[in-house]
Motif scaffolding. Structure first.
Motif, PDB file in Angstrom:
ATOM      1  N   SER A   1      -3.754  -3.198  11.113  1.00 14.71           N
ATOM      2  CA  SER A   1      -2.851  -2.603  10.126  1.00 14.71           C
ATOM      3  C   SER A   1      -3.238  -1.204   9.632  1.00 14.71           C
ATOM      4  O   SER A   1      -2.346  -0.375   9.411  1.00 14.71           O
TER       5      SER A   1
ATOM      6  N   PHE B   1      12.238   2.126   7.816  1.00 21.20           N
ATOM      7  CA  PHE B   1      11.242   2.629   6.870  1.00 21.20           C
ATOM      8  C   PHE B   1      10.399   3.755   7.468  1.00 21.20           C
ATOM      9  O   PHE B   1       9.886   4.607   6.739  1.00 21.20           O
ATOM     10  N   LEU B   2      10.270   3.761   8.799  1.00 23.38           N
ATOM     11  CA  LEU B   2       9.573   4.870   9.439  1.00 23.38           C
ATOM     12  C   LEU B   2      10.351   6.164   9.227  1.00 23.38           C
ATOM     13  O   LEU B   2       9.775   7.202   8.859  1.00 23.38           O
TER      14      LEU B   2
ATOM     15  N   SER C   1      12.453  -7.275  12.010  1.00 26.81           N
ATOM     16  CA  SER C   1      11.222  -6.542  11.702  1.00 26.81           C
ATOM     17  C   SER C   1      11.166  -5.199  12.420  1.00 26.81           C
ATOM     18  O   SER C   1      10.744  -4.190  11.842  1.00 26.81           O
ATOM     19  N   VAL C   2      11.590  -5.187  13.689  1.00 27.43           N
ATOM     20  CA  VAL C   2      11.558  -3.944  14.460  1.00 27.43           C
ATOM     21  C   VAL C   2      12.528  -2.923  13.876  1.00 27.43           C
ATOM     22  O   VAL C   2      12.180  -1.752  13.660  1.00 27.43           O
TER      23      VAL C   2
ATOM     24  N   TRP D   1      19.505  -2.520   8.676  1.00 26.65           N
ATOM     25  CA  TRP D   1      18.445  -1.587   9.028  1.00 26.65           C
ATOM     26  C   TRP D   1      18.828  -0.604  10.130  1.00 26.65           C
ATOM     27  O   TRP D   1      18.106   0.361  10.353  1.00 26.65           O
TER      28      TRP D   1
ATOM     29  N   LEU E   1      11.258  -1.725  10.595  1.00 20.87           N
ATOM     30  CA  LEU E   1      10.189  -0.747  10.799  1.00 20.87           C
ATOM     31  C   LEU E   1      10.764   0.629  11.100  1.00 20.87           C
ATOM     32  O   LEU E   1      10.318   1.643  10.538  1.00 20.87           O
TER      33      LEU E   1
ATOM     34  N   LEU F   1       6.344  -0.690   0.532  1.00 18.76           N
ATOM     35  CA  LEU F   1       6.303  -0.483   1.976  1.00 18.76           C
ATOM     36  C   LEU F   1       5.142  -1.250   2.602  1.00 18.76           C
ATOM     37  O   LEU F   1       5.317  -1.943   3.608  1.00 18.76           O
TER      38      LEU F   1
ATOM     39  N   PHE G   1      -1.814   1.291  11.957  1.00 13.63           N
ATOM     40  CA  PHE G   1      -0.362   1.293  11.847  1.00 13.63           C
ATOM     41  C   PHE G   1       0.100   2.234  10.729  1.00 13.63           C
ATOM     42  O   PHE G   1       0.990   3.074  10.923  1.00 13.63           O
TER      43      PHE G   1
ATOM     44  N   VAL H   1       5.104  -9.286   7.350  1.00 17.36           N
ATOM     45  CA  VAL H   1       5.715  -9.484   8.671  1.00 17.36           C
ATOM     46  C   VAL H   1       5.071 -10.644   9.430  1.00 17.36           C
ATOM     47  O   VAL H   1       5.781 -11.516   9.947  1.00 17.36           O
TER      48      VAL H   1
ATOM     49  N   ALA I   1       5.282  -4.530   5.124  1.00 21.89           N
ATOM     50  CA  ALA I   1       4.562  -4.579   6.402  1.00 21.89           C
ATOM     51  C   ALA I   1       3.609  -5.768   6.438  1.00 21.89           C
ATOM     52  O   ALA I   1       3.456  -6.426   7.465  1.00 21.89           O
TER      53      ALA I   1
ATOM     54  N   LEU J   1       1.753   6.056  11.422  1.00 21.96           N
ATOM     55  CA  LEU J   1       3.198   6.090  11.251  1.00 21.96           C
ATOM     56  C   LEU J   1       3.634   6.490   9.844  1.00 21.96           C
ATOM     57  O   LEU J   1       4.690   7.081   9.664  1.00 21.96           O
TER      58      LEU J   1
END
Length: 459
Positions: free
Chosen positions: A291, A25-26, A18-19, A145, A22, A232, A294, A239, A236, A298
């Protein structure tokens, strides 16, 4: 076969995934357009198609059968040979992708490896080799990723596919170090698993329609730009539920193992249900509240998807305890036909509602379709697991169900509902001190503080 230590291993690799996801996708959200994210989403969609339509030998049943043979000290090599050989034999059907855009037919080797490693992972999980499974997952995550971030700066989906394929190859080679293999299909084992597992297989097919139907309809009606936004925020949103699901990934082999050893399936399903409720509801409420910050901080290009993400987080995460009852239906190996009923209702509901709502209210309509689907399928799993004598409905189970229903009032005021839910766990005695002692026996010595927290909540 320690379900808790296994669960912690699956949880750690899911957090790692997940990290890194993230971060991917960030960076993609800042240096590419939603259209690029939409193309990545289509590749992920094809992954799901491969895993759903090509798994005639259902993953869960492979895990269950290997665990059963392992617990009863029966030979299981033929199951391993059959499932792995099948995954290679069925792979040429992926050549239909030659009729699609180039980046999809370039992905054929990746999808072959994806199917093969799925079966490898299920076999290792069934044998209780949780460490090995998660090391392989971590190796692939670094490629998927981590290293593929390079493809973002080149705006190259083709480069991303190459990196993913190499990562999947490394994962397959690593897994094979721990599994015997020869190209052989045992006809009797193949026929038995296909026959018994057909309802589960068919459910997987229709679950693809229900799980991805909102995305397919979004892409069809609104195009790749809106699909990118929805994909996206949907990624999220899943998760929290994905973390819970990973935490319980060892549940199927462990429950099968101990069921064969004579443990009461009702007791195992009840305590698992209540513990997952204890984890999922605060996570759902806090996820709903946090959320928006978030996304706005970001991913400012994706703020249109905030309401959809909030609804998805709340509905998917809070219903996880009920969704996991399906695991015990497989462990007990009773009537699998209810899976077909649940799957068909789910697929028709998601696709039908998506077609009706998306043209009217955009991607929020897709989120509503998924949220209602989560609620309906959860209630169906509750009904069928109780009907089959796999789950009991006594005071603490009913109290847990009441708290799950109450959590949906988060849509009105999340602060009040969070306090009420936390107090409810204590007042209703959802977890007993005697049960904490059982859990404590599975907790690794380095994490004994978890038991102290549970004793504070227990009654």
């Amino acid at each position: 076969m320690n379900p808790l230590s296994g669960a912690l291993k699956f949880l750690s690799t899911t957090i790692f995934n997940s990290v890194l996801g993230l971060v991917f996708f960030l960076i993609a959200g800042h240096f590419t357009t939603p259209s690029f994210v939409g193309e990545v989403a289509i590749i992920q969609l094809m992954e799901t198609i491969t895993g759903s339509f090509f798994s005639i030998l259902p993953y869960q049943l492979i895990t269950r059968e290997v665990s059963h043979h392992y617990a009863s000290s029966q030979g299981y090599n033929k199951i391993i040979y059959t499932s792995l050989s099948y995954s290679l034999l069925i792979s040429p059907l992926l050549l239909f992708l030659l009729f699609f855009p180039s980046y999809l037919w370039m992905s054929i080797p990746y999808f072959i490896l994806y199917l093969f490693t799925n079966y490898q992972g299920q076999l290792l999980t069934g044998l209780g080799k949780f460490t090995e499974v998660n090391v392989g997952n971590a190796l692939f995550t670094i490629s998927r990723w981590g290293l593929s971030i390079v493809a973002i700066f080149y705006h190259s989906v083709e480069l991303l596919i190459l990196v993913w394929t190499l990562g999947a190859l490394i994962k397959a080679i690593y897994y094979q170090l721990y599994l015997p293999f020869k190209f052989f299909i045992d006809k009797s084992i193949f026929k038995e698993i296909v026959k018994v597992g057909f309802p589960i297989y068919l459910t997987g097919v229709v679950y693809f329609i229900s799980g991805q139907g909102d995305r397919v309809v979004t892409a069809f009606l609104l195009g790749s730009y809106y699909l990118g936004i929805y994909q996206l925020v949907a990624l999220a949103a899943v998760v929290p539920s994905m973390l819970i699901s990973s935490f319980s990934s060892s549940l199927l082999p462990s429950s099968t193992y101990y069921y064969v050893k004579g443990k009461d399936i009702k007791e195992m399903s009840s305590i698992s249900f209540r513990i997952v409720t204890l984890i999922s509801l605060p996570m759902a409420i806090l996820g709903y509240a946090i959320s928006p910050l978030f996304i706005s901080k970001l991913f400012p290009q994706y703020v249109l998807g905030i309401p959809s993400m909030q609804l998805l987080i709340l509905s998917l995460t809070s219903t996880m305890p009920l969704q996991l009852l399906s695991t015990f239906m497989i462990s007990a190996k009773k009537n699998y036909r209810p899976f077909i009923i649940v799957g068909v209702i789910s697929a028709l509901g998601v696709v039908g509602l998506s077609y009706y709502l998306i043209p009217r209210i955009g991607i929020f309509g897709a989120a509503i379709a998924q949220a209602l689907n989560a609620i309906i399928t959860s209630l169906l799993y509750l009904y069928f697991s109780y009907l089959q004598g796999i789950f009991k409905l006594e005071r603490r189970e009913i109290a847990s169900l009441a708290l799950i229903g109450l959590s949906f009032l988060t849509l009105i005021n999340w602060e009040v509902i969070l306090i009420v839910v936390l107090l409810g766990f204590k007042l209703f005695g959802i977890i007993g001190s005697d049960e904490v002692k059982i859990i404590e026996g599975f907790i690794p010595s380095s994490l004994k503080r978890i038991a102290k927290i549970l004793y504070l909540i227990a009654k």
